[in-house]
Design a protein around this motif. Structure first.
Motif, PDB file in Angstrom:
ATOM      1  N   ARG A   4      45.506  50.086  30.278  1.00  0.00           N
ATOM      2  CA  ARG A   4      46.164  49.510  29.105  1.00  0.00           C
ATOM      3  C   ARG A   4      47.666  49.028  29.569  1.00  0.00           C
ATOM      4  O   ARG A   4      47.654  47.942  28.988  1.00  0.00           O
ATOM      5  CB  ARG A   4      46.322  50.558  27.979  1.00  0.00           C
ATOM      6  N   VAL A 160      33.529  52.277  33.525  1.00  0.00           N
ATOM      7  CA  VAL A 160      34.132  52.888  32.385  1.00  0.00           C
ATOM      8  C   VAL A 160      35.193  51.967  31.894  1.00  0.00           C
ATOM      9  O   VAL A 160      34.990  51.773  30.448  1.00  0.00           O
ATOM     10  CB  VAL A 160      34.553  54.539  32.464  1.00  0.00           C
ATOM     11  N   SER A 161      36.013  51.316  32.472  1.00  0.00           N
ATOM     12  CA  SER A 161      37.106  50.573  31.824  1.00  0.00           C
ATOM     13  C   SER A 161      36.394  49.390  31.177  1.00  0.00           C
ATOM     14  O   SER A 161      36.871  48.815  30.070  1.00  0.00           O
ATOM     15  CB  SER A 161      38.140  50.194  32.934  1.00  0.00           C
ATOM     16  N   TRP A 162      35.358  48.836  31.960  1.00  0.00           N
ATOM     17  CA  TRP A 162      34.783  47.723  31.360  1.00  0.00           C
ATOM     18  C   TRP A 162      33.947  48.008  30.074  1.00  0.00           C
ATOM     19  O   TRP A 162      33.884  47.139  29.053  1.00  0.00           O
ATOM     20  CB  TRP A 162      33.680  47.095  32.424  1.00  0.00           C
ATOM     21  N   ALA A 163      33.349  49.189  30.229  1.00  0.00           N
ATOM     22  CA  ALA A 163      32.650  49.568  28.922  1.00  0.00           C
ATOM     23  C   ALA A 163      33.490  49.600  27.609  1.00  0.00           C
ATOM     24  O   ALA A 163      32.952  49.204  26.583  1.00  0.00           O
ATOM     25  CB  ALA A 163      31.861  50.899  29.044  1.00  0.00           C
ATOM     26  N   VAL A 164      34.656  50.013  27.772  1.00  0.00           N
ATOM     27  CA  VAL A 164      35.564  50.351  26.780  1.00  0.00           C
ATOM     28  C   VAL A 164      36.429  48.810  26.597  1.00  0.00           C
ATOM     29  O   VAL A 164      37.257  48.835  25.399  1.00  0.00           O
ATOM     30  CB  VAL A 164      36.340  51.358  26.691  1.00  0.00           C
ATOM     31  N   GLY A 165      36.173  47.971  27.287  1.00  0.00           N
ATOM     32  CA  GLY A 165      36.877  46.708  27.390  1.00  0.00           C
ATOM     33  C   GLY A 165      38.265  46.391  27.584  1.00  0.00           C
ATOM     34  O   GLY A 165      39.118  45.823  27.214  1.00  0.00           O
ATOM     35  N   LEU A 166      38.675  47.414  28.407  1.00  0.00           N
ATOM     36  CA  LEU A 166      39.925  47.729  29.097  1.00  0.00           C
ATOM     37  C   LEU A 166      40.063  47.549  30.403  1.00  0.00           C
ATOM     38  O   LEU A 166      40.175  48.822  31.103  1.00  0.00           O
ATOM     39  CB  LEU A 166      40.788  48.732  28.417  1.00  0.00           C
ATOM     40  N   LYS A 168      38.404  43.428  29.658  1.00  0.00           N
ATOM     41  CA  LYS A 168      37.253  43.062  29.574  1.00  0.00           C
ATOM     42  C   LYS A 168      36.740  42.369  30.719  1.00  0.00           C
ATOM     43  O   LYS A 168      37.425  41.771  31.777  1.00  0.00           O
ATOM     44  CB  LYS A 168      37.273  41.693  28.661  1.00  0.00           C
TER      45      LYS A 168
END
Length: 417
Positions: A4, A160-166, A168
């Motif tokens: 983030r 996991v970061s890509w899955a939540v868009g952080l 993108k």
């Protein structure tokens, strides 16, 4: 959390570069077009600690307005659409077309404080990684498998970061894949050999050997890329070679496996730098490192299975579990992989925020921190000559980094003029 911070940092940095275009007289609708071109050199983070992929992965942001055939380019990232919209003149603004300026956020108001926090976290995560890594090798001496774990945990984190868009996920195509594969292979080789060295000798000694990396970079630039290296840079590398030689001769933990592996790591990261300079992309550094980690993971798995697989199945895992227990063994592997990925990713994003000279100083101080803390934590006994040699080598790296950074800054100013 780190993602983030990095994502917001990139967004705020982009907002500060957007420029408003004046209204066209006689136009029935008021619009503002925003466009830019972003050129980024690919690089690698790493050393298992070098990672910094030095400045190779540090993107050189070139944000500027441009047009094709008289028509403005569209923005390349969805994240900037909102920024472009917010920069459009609001209804009811004066005839000059000036838009209201949004209040500055914390990152814009206190950039030095934020950059200092990034440096602190980079050093902190790096030191913790080296400590946990060496403790694992004390009861589980399988560097090829541990290298795979480092990358595997990082890849899971990226997915996991890509899955939540952080952040993108940036799209991948065959052309970009061809550019990334050589970089990732060199990154994988350098990472594995660094870990072989960490397992064989003291952490402080491995980092002392890796202080020679600028020498290999200069040699590659001169003899492979054909770039002219000033005599002052070569002279600044003399203390590095002398210091490493002094430290190696009297290092109590010296063995040829650790020494040769660290040297191979230096060569691997040098070639990674060469391939990085040949590849250009507008992808952000966080996504680049994610893709390189994925490719490097597939490169590291076969050697681990071939060289250590039979031993691991026969007694490796059982011995480690018998010594520390299953829970600690698994948690140690998880955290060492997490700290490895986070410190490399944070190092990349930290170096994006600073000038070349600050980057050079940061790299040297990072190595000093790691060497110093490893000696304190593990109580490594070093001879006086080893200590003096290490100090001379680090001082040489500092001088080299300072001269090179000043040269880059002068070139940049000359181009701007």
């Amino acid at each position: 959390m780190e993602s983030r911070i990095l994502s917001r940092t990139a967004t705020f940095g982009s907002l500060s570069n957007l420029r408003k275009l004046p209204r066209e007289s006689g136009s029935s609708c008021n619009t503002t077009s925003v466009s830019f071109v972003s050129a980024r050199p690919i690089g690698a983070v790493g050393e298992g600690g070098n990672l910094i992929w030095g400045r190779q992965l540090r993107p050189a942001l070139l944000l500027e307005s441009s047009s094709l055939g008289g028509k403005p380019r569209e923005t390349l990232r969805a994240g900037h659409v909102g920024a472009a919209a917010s920069s459009s003149p609001a209804e009811g603004s004066d005839s000059a077309g000036e838009a209201k300026v949004a209040p500055l956020g914390f990152i814009d108001k206190y950039p030095a404080l934020v950059t200092g926090f990034f440096f602190f976290m980079w050093y902190f995560l790096n030191v913790i990684f080296n400590i946990i890594n060496k403790k694992i090798y004390n009861y589980f001496p399988y560097p090829y498998f541990v290298s795979v774990v480092h990358l595997f945990v990082g890849v899971v984190y990226c997915l996991v970061s890509w899955a939540v868009g952080l952040p993108k996920r940036a799209p991948m195509d065959s052309n970009l894949l061809k550019l990334l594969i050589p970089v990732a292979v060199c990154h994988a080789l350098g990472h594995v050999t660094s870990n072989v060295s960490f397992a064989a000798v003291a952490v402080s000694f491995t980092h002392t050997i890796k202080a020679l990396e600028p020498f290999f970079n200069a040699a590659a630039s001169q003899f492979i890329l054909g770039q002219s290296i000033p005599i002052t840079l070569w002279l600044s590398l003399a203390p590095v070679v002398l210091g490493v030689s002094m430290a190696s001769l009297t290092e109590l933990s010296f063995n040829w496996t650790g020494f040769i592996s660290a040297m191979i790591s230096n060569i691997s990261f040098t070639y990674r730098s060469i391939y990085s300079k040949k590849a250009m992309t507008d992808m952000d550094s966080t996504n680049i490192y994610a893709y390189i980690s994925i490719i490097a993971l597939f490169v590291c798995i076969p050697p681990a299975i071939i060289l250590e697989g039979p031993q691991l199945l026969k007694h490796g895992f059982n011995d480690a579990i018998a010594k520390v227990g299953l829970t600690k063994f698994i948690t140690d592997l998880f955290w060492v992989g997490m700290f490895y990925h986070l410190y490399n990713q944070l190092a990349t994003n930290t170096l994006e925020r600073v000038a070349p000279l600050t980057h050079a100083v940061g790299n040297v101080l990072k190595r000093v921190f790691v060497i110093g803390f490893s000696i304190l934590i593990f109580g490594n006994k070093i001879s006086t000559q080893t200590g003096v040699g290490t100090a001379i080598a680090i001082a040489g790296v500092a001088i080299y980094s300072y001269i090179k950074a000043k040269m880059e800054e002068e070139k940049r100013q000359a181009k701007a003029a």
